[in-house]
Write a protein that holds these residues in place. Sequence first.
Motif, PDB file in Angstrom:
ATOM      1  N   TRP A  99       0.846  -1.171   0.000  1.00  0.00           N
ATOM      2  CA  TRP A  99       0.000   0.000   0.000  1.00  0.00           C
ATOM      3  C   TRP A  99       0.886   1.226   0.000  1.00  0.00           C
ATOM      4  CZ3 TRP A  99      -5.097  -0.522  -0.615  1.00  0.00           C
ATOM      5  CH2 TRP A  99      -5.655  -1.753  -0.353  1.00  0.00           C
ATOM      6  N   VAL A 100       0.574   2.106  -0.948  1.00  0.00           N
ATOM      7  CA  VAL A 100       1.332   3.352  -1.002  1.00  0.00           C
ATOM      8  C   VAL A 100       0.494   4.397  -0.283  1.00  0.00           C
ATOM      9  CG1 VAL A 100       2.333   5.108  -2.495  1.00  0.00           C
ATOM     10  CG2 VAL A 100       2.357   2.711  -3.184  1.00  0.00           C
ATOM     11  N   LYS A 101       1.073   4.921   0.727  1.00  0.00           N
ATOM     12  CA  LYS A 101       0.363   5.916   1.502  1.00  0.00           C
ATOM     13  C   LYS A 101       0.697   7.287   0.911  1.00  0.00           C
ATOM     14  CE  LYS A 101      -0.707   6.991   6.204  1.00  0.00           C
ATOM     15  NZ  LYS A 101      -0.427   6.786   7.589  1.00  0.00           N
ATOM     16  N   PRO A 102      -0.365   8.096   0.523  1.00  0.00           N
ATOM     17  CA  PRO A 102      -0.064   9.397  -0.051  1.00  0.00           C
ATOM     18  C   PRO A 102       0.618  10.286   0.983  1.00  0.00           C
ATOM     19  CG  PRO A 102      -2.447   9.118   0.226  1.00  0.00           C
ATOM     20  CD  PRO A 102      -1.786   7.830   0.596  1.00  0.00           C
ATOM     21  N   ALA A 103       1.454  11.175   0.428  1.00  0.00           N
ATOM     22  CA  ALA A 103       2.200  12.054   1.311  1.00  0.00           C
ATOM     23  C   ALA A 103       1.269  13.060   1.977  1.00  0.00           C
ATOM     24  CB  ALA A 103       3.291  12.777   0.532  1.00  0.00           C
ATOM     25  N   THR A 104       0.187  13.459   1.265  1.00  0.00           N
ATOM     26  CA  THR A 104      -0.778  14.401   1.844  1.00  0.00           C
ATOM     27  C   THR A 104      -2.147  13.755   1.804  1.00  0.00           C
ATOM     28  OG1 THR A 104      -1.164  15.447  -0.291  1.00  0.00           O
ATOM     29  CG2 THR A 104       0.523  16.427   1.083  1.00  0.00           C
ATOM     30  N   PRO A 105      -2.966  14.088   2.753  1.00  0.00           N
ATOM     31  CA  PRO A 105      -4.312  13.508   2.730  1.00  0.00           C
ATOM     32  C   PRO A 105      -5.122  14.110   1.572  1.00  0.00           C
ATOM     33  CG  PRO A 105      -4.081  15.067   4.544  1.00  0.00           C
ATOM     34  CD  PRO A 105      -2.727  14.910   3.923  1.00  0.00           C
ATOM     35  N   PRO A 106      -6.191  13.422   1.096  1.00  0.00           N
ATOM     36  CA  PRO A 106      -6.990  13.958  -0.019  1.00  0.00           C
ATOM     37  C   PRO A 106      -7.618  15.312   0.348  1.00  0.00           C
ATOM     38  CG  PRO A 106      -7.936  11.911   0.834  1.00  0.00           C
ATOM     39  CD  PRO A 106      -6.667  12.148   1.578  1.00  0.00           C
ATOM     40  N   ASN A 107      -7.660  16.202  -0.681  1.00  0.00           N
ATOM     41  CA  ASN A 107      -8.191  17.551  -0.483  1.00  0.00           C
ATOM     42  C   ASN A 107      -9.664  17.546  -0.902  1.00  0.00           C
ATOM     43  OD1 ASN A 107      -8.623  20.245  -0.216  1.00  0.00           O
ATOM     44  ND2 ASN A 107      -7.132  20.891  -1.759  1.00  0.00           N
ATOM     45  N   SER A 108     -10.527  17.876   0.002  1.00  0.00           N
ATOM     46  CA  SER A 108     -11.957  17.870  -0.315  1.00  0.00           C
ATOM     47  C   SER A 108     -12.516  19.276  -0.492  1.00  0.00           C
ATOM     48  CB  SER A 108     -12.725  17.137   0.786  1.00  0.00           C
ATOM     49  OG  SER A 108     -12.564  17.817   2.007  1.00  0.00           O
ATOM     50  N   GLU A 109     -11.700  20.282  -0.604  1.00  0.00           N
ATOM     51  CA  GLU A 109     -12.164  21.648  -0.787  1.00  0.00           C
ATOM     52  C   GLU A 109     -12.353  21.943  -2.278  1.00  0.00           C
ATOM     53  OE1 GLU A 109      -9.602  24.442   1.101  1.00  0.00           O
ATOM     54  OE2 GLU A 109      -9.662  23.391   3.034  1.00  0.00           O
ATOM     55  N   ILE A 110     -13.280  22.868  -2.588  1.00  0.00           N
ATOM     56  CA  ILE A 110     -13.552  23.240  -3.979  1.00  0.00           C
ATOM     57  C   ILE A 110     -12.478  24.210  -4.449  1.00  0.00           C
ATOM     58  CG2 ILE A 110     -15.192  24.410  -5.500  1.00  0.00           C
ATOM     59  CD1 ILE A 110     -17.401  23.532  -3.626  1.00  0.00           C
ATOM     60  N   ASN A 111     -11.986  23.961  -5.662  1.00  0.00           N
ATOM     61  CA  ASN A 111     -11.001  24.860  -6.253  1.00  0.00           C
ATOM     62  C   ASN A 111     -11.765  26.046  -6.842  1.00  0.00           C
ATOM     63  OD1 ASN A 111      -8.825  26.041  -7.365  1.00  0.00           O
ATOM     64  ND2 ASN A 111      -8.333  24.367  -8.789  1.00  0.00           N
ATOM     65  N   VAL A 112     -11.627  27.238  -6.280  1.00  0.00           N
ATOM     66  CA  VAL A 112     -12.415  28.391  -6.694  1.00  0.00           C
ATOM     67  C   VAL A 112     -11.774  29.191  -7.821  1.00  0.00           C
ATOM     68  CG1 VAL A 112     -13.576  28.652  -4.483  1.00  0.00           C
ATOM     69  CG2 VAL A 112     -11.436  29.841  -4.886  1.00  0.00           C
ATOM     70  N   THR A 113     -10.564  28.888  -8.208  1.00  0.00           N
ATOM     71  CA  THR A 113      -9.913  29.654  -9.273  1.00  0.00           C
ATOM     72  C   THR A 113     -10.671  29.551 -10.603  1.00  0.00           C
ATOM     73  OG1 THR A 113      -7.806  29.297  -8.155  1.00  0.00           O
ATOM     74  CG2 THR A 113      -7.729  30.053 -10.440  1.00  0.00           C
ATOM     75  N   PRO A 114     -11.067  28.367 -11.083  1.00  0.00           N
ATOM     76  CA  PRO A 114     -11.847  28.321 -12.333  1.00  0.00           C
ATOM     77  C   PRO A 114     -13.207  29.012 -12.186  1.00  0.00           C
ATOM     78  CG  PRO A 114     -11.036  26.127 -11.774  1.00  0.00           C
ATOM     79  CD  PRO A 114     -10.724  27.018 -10.614  1.00  0.00           C
ATOM     80  N   LEU A 115     -13.814  28.922 -10.998  1.00  0.00           N
ATOM     81  CA  LEU A 115     -15.103  29.581 -10.774  1.00  0.00           C
ATOM     82  C   LEU A 115     -14.958  31.095 -10.886  1.00  0.00           C
ATOM     83  CD1 LEU A 115     -18.080  29.301  -9.855  1.00  0.00           C
ATOM     84  CD2 LEU A 115     -17.235  29.548  -7.521  1.00  0.00           C
ATOM     85  N   VAL A 116     -13.906  31.649 -10.319  1.00  0.00           N
ATOM     86  CA  VAL A 116     -13.662  33.087 -10.401  1.00  0.00           C
ATOM     87  C   VAL A 116     -13.399  33.491 -11.845  1.00  0.00           C
ATOM     88  CG1 VAL A 116     -12.069  34.923  -9.715  1.00  0.00           C
ATOM     89  CG2 VAL A 116     -12.886  33.290  -8.023  1.00  0.00           C
ATOM     90  N   ASP A 117     -12.659  32.680 -12.588  1.00  0.00           N
ATOM     91  CA  ASP A 117     -12.394  32.980 -13.999  1.00  0.00           C
ATOM     92  C   ASP A 117     -13.697  33.042 -14.804  1.00  0.00           C
ATOM     93  OD1 ASP A 117      -9.730  33.092 -13.473  1.00  0.00           O
ATOM     94  OD2 ASP A 117      -9.272  31.083 -14.254  1.00  0.00           O
ATOM     95  N   VAL A 118     -14.565  32.077 -14.606  1.00  0.00           N
ATOM     96  CA  VAL A 118     -15.832  32.044 -15.342  1.00  0.00           C
ATOM     97  C   VAL A 118     -16.704  33.244 -14.961  1.00  0.00           C
ATOM     98  CG1 VAL A 118     -18.000  30.764 -15.604  1.00  0.00           C
ATOM     99  CG2 VAL A 118     -15.822  29.556 -15.694  1.00  0.00           C
ATOM    100  N   VAL A 119     -16.770  33.571 -13.690  1.00  0.00           N
ATOM    101  CA  VAL A 119     -17.585  34.701 -13.242  1.00  0.00           C
ATOM    102  C   VAL A 119     -17.055  36.009 -13.824  1.00  0.00           C
ATOM    103  CG1 VAL A 119     -18.254  36.047 -11.219  1.00  0.00           C
ATOM    104  CG2 VAL A 119     -18.419  33.562 -11.166  1.00  0.00           C
ATOM    105  N   LEU A 120     -15.743  36.176 -13.862  1.00  0.00           N
ATOM    106  CA  LEU A 120     -15.179  37.409 -14.429  1.00  0.00           C
ATOM    107  C   LEU A 120     -15.451  37.511 -15.937  1.00  0.00           C
ATOM    108  CD1 LEU A 120     -11.810  37.752 -12.482  1.00  0.00           C
ATOM    109  CD2 LEU A 120     -13.873  39.143 -12.265  1.00  0.00           C
TER     110      LEU A 120
END
Length: 166
Positions: free
Chosen positions: A9-30
Amino acid sequence: MAMAKTRKWVKPATPPNSEINVTPLVDVVLVLLIIFMVVTPLLEKDIEVRIPETEDVPVEQMPQDNNQLIVKLDANGTYSINTDPVTPEEYVNKLKRMLAAKTKEDRIVFFVADDKANYGKLVAAFDGAKQAGAFVLGMATEDIPAAPAGDPGAAPAGDPAPAPAP
């Protein structure tokens, strides 16, 4: 000897990120904001239309000209000049002959079109009148009736004149 399979089993170095990436959302809104900013001034533009002014002329002031040229367009597209039916091929030549006897300022042609008449045929009638040499084109909003035959100042047959309104 059997080789034992071991799973690694390969344990990831960082735990999974469950937050929404808002950069594409801001781009679309602009981008949408820019589009709306460009389109909004275009929606506020109005089309300017010049509407002819109408005036009520008392009956006693109306000119009683028996030499008026009135072109009527029926619902089925038939032209008539002073109640005389004319084919579209003869229209310009006949109107040209009738206008040739008048001075330039007296070359006035009135048009009366049926509500169900083809708009293209009415425009063709306007163009034909200009080709025939008409100086002023007038559009009547109501049918111009011929004078009754019993009146002493009645127009000759075929030349309608404005009749007094009751």
